[in-house]
Design a protein around this motif. Structure first.
Motif, PDB file in Angstrom:
ATOM      1  N   GLU A  61      72.660  48.803  46.356  1.00 41.19           N
ATOM      2  CA  GLU A  61      72.840  47.380  46.685  1.00 41.19           C
ATOM      3  C   GLU A  61      72.957  47.163  48.196  1.00 41.19           C
ATOM      4  OE1 GLU A  61      75.061  45.756  42.706  1.00 41.19           O
ATOM      5  OE2 GLU A  61      75.994  47.324  43.888  1.00 41.19           O
ATOM      6  N   LEU A 207      65.185  52.464  35.138  1.00 39.46           N
ATOM      7  CA  LEU A 207      66.608  52.159  35.367  1.00 39.46           C
ATOM      8  C   LEU A 207      67.270  53.142  36.333  1.00 39.46           C
ATOM      9  CD1 LEU A 207      67.384  51.161  31.667  1.00 39.46           C
ATOM     10  CD2 LEU A 207      67.036  49.621  33.602  1.00 39.46           C
ATOM     11  N   LEU A 212      65.392  50.153  40.255  1.00 36.76           N
ATOM     12  CA  LEU A 212      66.576  49.369  40.655  1.00 36.76           C
ATOM     13  C   LEU A 212      66.507  48.891  42.108  1.00 36.76           C
ATOM     14  CD1 LEU A 212      69.469  51.371  38.899  1.00 36.76           C
ATOM     15  CD2 LEU A 212      68.337  49.271  38.122  1.00 36.76           C
ATOM     16  N   MET A 215      64.049  45.951  42.556  1.00 33.18           N
ATOM     17  CA  MET A 215      64.575  44.762  41.864  1.00 33.18           C
ATOM     18  C   MET A 215      65.772  44.192  42.635  1.00 33.18           C
ATOM     19  SD  MET A 215      64.064  45.187  37.779  1.00 33.18           S
ATOM     20  CE  MET A 215      63.869  46.882  37.332  1.00 33.18           C
ATOM     21  N   ALA A 216      66.631  45.088  43.153  1.00 37.69           N
ATOM     22  CA  ALA A 216      67.787  44.605  43.933  1.00 37.69           C
ATOM     23  C   ALA A 216      67.321  43.908  45.204  1.00 37.69           C
ATOM     24  CB  ALA A 216      68.718  45.770  44.260  1.00 37.69           C
ATOM     25  N   ILE A 222      71.218  43.983  39.332  1.00 33.11           N
ATOM     26  CA  ILE A 222      70.893  45.233  38.628  1.00 33.11           C
ATOM     27  C   ILE A 222      72.067  45.729  37.779  1.00 33.11           C
ATOM     28  CG2 ILE A 222      69.016  45.983  40.143  1.00 33.11           C
ATOM     29  CD1 ILE A 222      70.989  47.725  41.655  1.00 33.11           C
ATOM     30  N   LEU A 225      71.398  44.164  34.513  1.00 37.65           N
ATOM     31  CA  LEU A 225      70.263  44.858  33.887  1.00 37.65           C
ATOM     32  C   LEU A 225      70.764  46.126  33.183  1.00 37.65           C
ATOM     33  CD1 LEU A 225      66.995  44.688  34.017  1.00 37.65           C
ATOM     34  CD2 LEU A 225      67.217  46.535  35.663  1.00 37.65           C
ATOM     35  N   PRO A 386      68.706  39.372  33.014  1.00 35.39           N
ATOM     36  CA  PRO A 386      68.631  40.813  33.243  1.00 35.39           C
ATOM     37  C   PRO A 386      69.198  41.616  32.074  1.00 35.39           C
ATOM     38  CG  PRO A 386      70.022  39.733  34.923  1.00 35.39           C
ATOM     39  CD  PRO A 386      69.442  38.656  34.070  1.00 35.39           C
TER      40      PRO A 386
END
Ligand code: PA5
Length: 433
Positions: A61, A207, A212, A215-216, A222, A225, A386
């Motif tokens: 993140e 995943l 991740l 997508m983040a 996430i 998700l 998500p």
């Protein structure tokens, strides 16, 4: 609560009530092999436990946040399992036009390295000219030719623009912990690196940082998700076949295949599921198609494709079955307006939402195809959240692995992919070929 629901009733007439019961001991045995890690390819079962949302390395993140701040354009360089899951997530969770959301929507995200097309990559270079760029190069093996070529071109661009030191701040590598050319390059250049676990193969890696991080960067939550995937783990590791829809779906697919229905069409009525279907095709195709066996995975987008493939599906060779992927609720509702004097004859629909009409299109299609001899089933996704997507990813990973075991193949290898590479390398005079 589950984010998915299932309807297998349109299989009646093709598969007897007793079929699943008969197959039940085999399904049970395959399920146990998967659970205990005793089946073929069991060294690649890391995806089975996606981990708790709290266990996400905060680093993903943090890095995503700093990339969001730093770039206008974020390019994911990868092929197969190294990009398809992230692309599926972006289209499903963000927008049909994710790059048109403006600054608040985060950086524009593009995908590269999944082909060797001169024009595709030239178009991309033109499109990003003058914009601030960051790259995420993803390759588990670290030796795949397509992303390596694209990365060489894009790295040069970024280094020219920001200098070699500046480029380091803008390039993230996602690869193996210790092997491969990309790993070596990342260490030498000092790129930020995320590791793909040894026990997770490419097409099962959505995943992990593979899916991740991109997508983040796009702003997707996430943790939610992963919470959905965790729900999937809880539901689809249940020991009783009758309570486990991943086992049931795998059982039905296998029975249909044995009856000569050798092609499965994953059909949706939502463009936001387009890239999800592409992800699924890779997952199912590479996992099941081997030893001269396996269901051929195809996809269709309705109602669009009812005007192209619809004739074939209704009336062509009877070797297909359909899995409808339905969305229970759109994010927003649009109503069809009334029009004075009804010039186009559409007033009978005035006041109805597009969702209502789309639902009837599904019901009409499922019935027509059933009457035409196409067995079908449906999987309904609660919403575009998500959590729902995480559960859906997990569901298919589990069900595809199970179908592979039922058909007696290793769902975690892909020996056939090497053949075109050998020929290509030989034709290109690669040393050693
Ligand atoms: O599922 C797989 O293992 C493959 O489809 C890979 O994802 C694909 O070939 C890309 O490989 P890599 O990530 O090693 O570049």
């Amino acid at each position: 609560m589950s984010h998915l629901s299932f309807d297998f009733s349109n299989l009646k007439g093709f598969i007897s009530e007793k079929a699943l019961e008969h197959l039940s001991p085999d399904i049970q045995a395959c399920h146990e092999s998967l659970e205990k890690g005793e089946g073929p390819g069991s060294e690649f079962l890391g995806w089975k436990s996606p981990g708790k949302p709290e266990s996400i390395p905060g680093e993903i993140e943090e890095v995503a946040e700093s990339l969001r701040d730093r770039c206008e354009v974020f390019i994911v360089v990868g092929i197969g399992g190294s990009y398809m899951g992230a692309q599926a997530g972006l289209t499903f969770l963000k927008s049909s036009f994710p790059n048109g959301l403006g600054k608040a929507g985060g950086p524009e995200i593009y995908f590269s390295g999944h082909n060797i097309s001169s024009d595709y990559h030239s178009d991309l270079l033109e499109l990003i000219e003058g914009k601030d760029v960051c790259l995420n190069v993803i390759s588990k093996s670290g030796t795949t030719t397509e992303p390596a070529i694209a990365f060489r071109i894009l790295k040069e661009l970024v280094e020219k623009k920001y200098g070699v030191d500046g480029a380091k701040e803008r390039i993230v590598a996602t690869t193996d912990a210790g092997k491969g050319a990309l790993n070596k390059l990342a260490n030498e250049q000092g790129y930020r690196k995320f590791v793909i676990p040894d026990d997770i193969g490419g097409r099962y890696s959505v995943l992990t940082p593979v899916g991740l991080l991109p997508m983040a960067v796009s702003g997707i939550n996430i943790r939610k998700l992963l919470a959905g995937a965790l729900k999937g783990e809880e539901l689809y590791s249940r020991p009783s076949v009758m309570e486990n829809e991943a086992c049931q779906y795998a059982g039905f697919r296998h029975s249909l295949y044995q009856k000569g229905f050798t092609t499965e069409i994953l059909a949706s009525f939502q463009p936001c599921l387009h890239h999800f279907a592409e992800w699924w095709k890779q997952l199912a195709g590479e996992s099941e198609g081997k030893d001269q066996k396996g269901i051929f995975p195809a996809s269709a987008e309705f109602t669009t494709d009812l005007h192209s493939l619809g004739q074939w599906i209704q009336d062509g060779g009877r070797t297909i079955f359909e899995t409808f992927l339905l969305l229970e609720k759109s994010d927003r509702q649009l109503k069809i307006p009334a029009s004075k004097n009804d010039p186009d004859g559409l007033n009978y629909l005035a006041g109805k939402t597009l969702d209502e009409v789309n639902r009837k299109a599904y019901e009409g299609t499922a019935l027509a195809h059933l009457e035409g001899g196409v067995p079908n089933l449906s999987i309904s996704i609660k919403d575009r959240s998500p959590e729902s997507l995480g559960q859906l990813f997990y569901f298919f990973e589990r069900a595809v692995a199970m179908t592979g075991y039922l058909n007696g193949v290793n769902p975690f290898d892909q020996p056939g992919v090497e053949f075109y590479k050998k020929n290509m390398f030989k034709l290109l005079n690669k040393p050693g070929y």
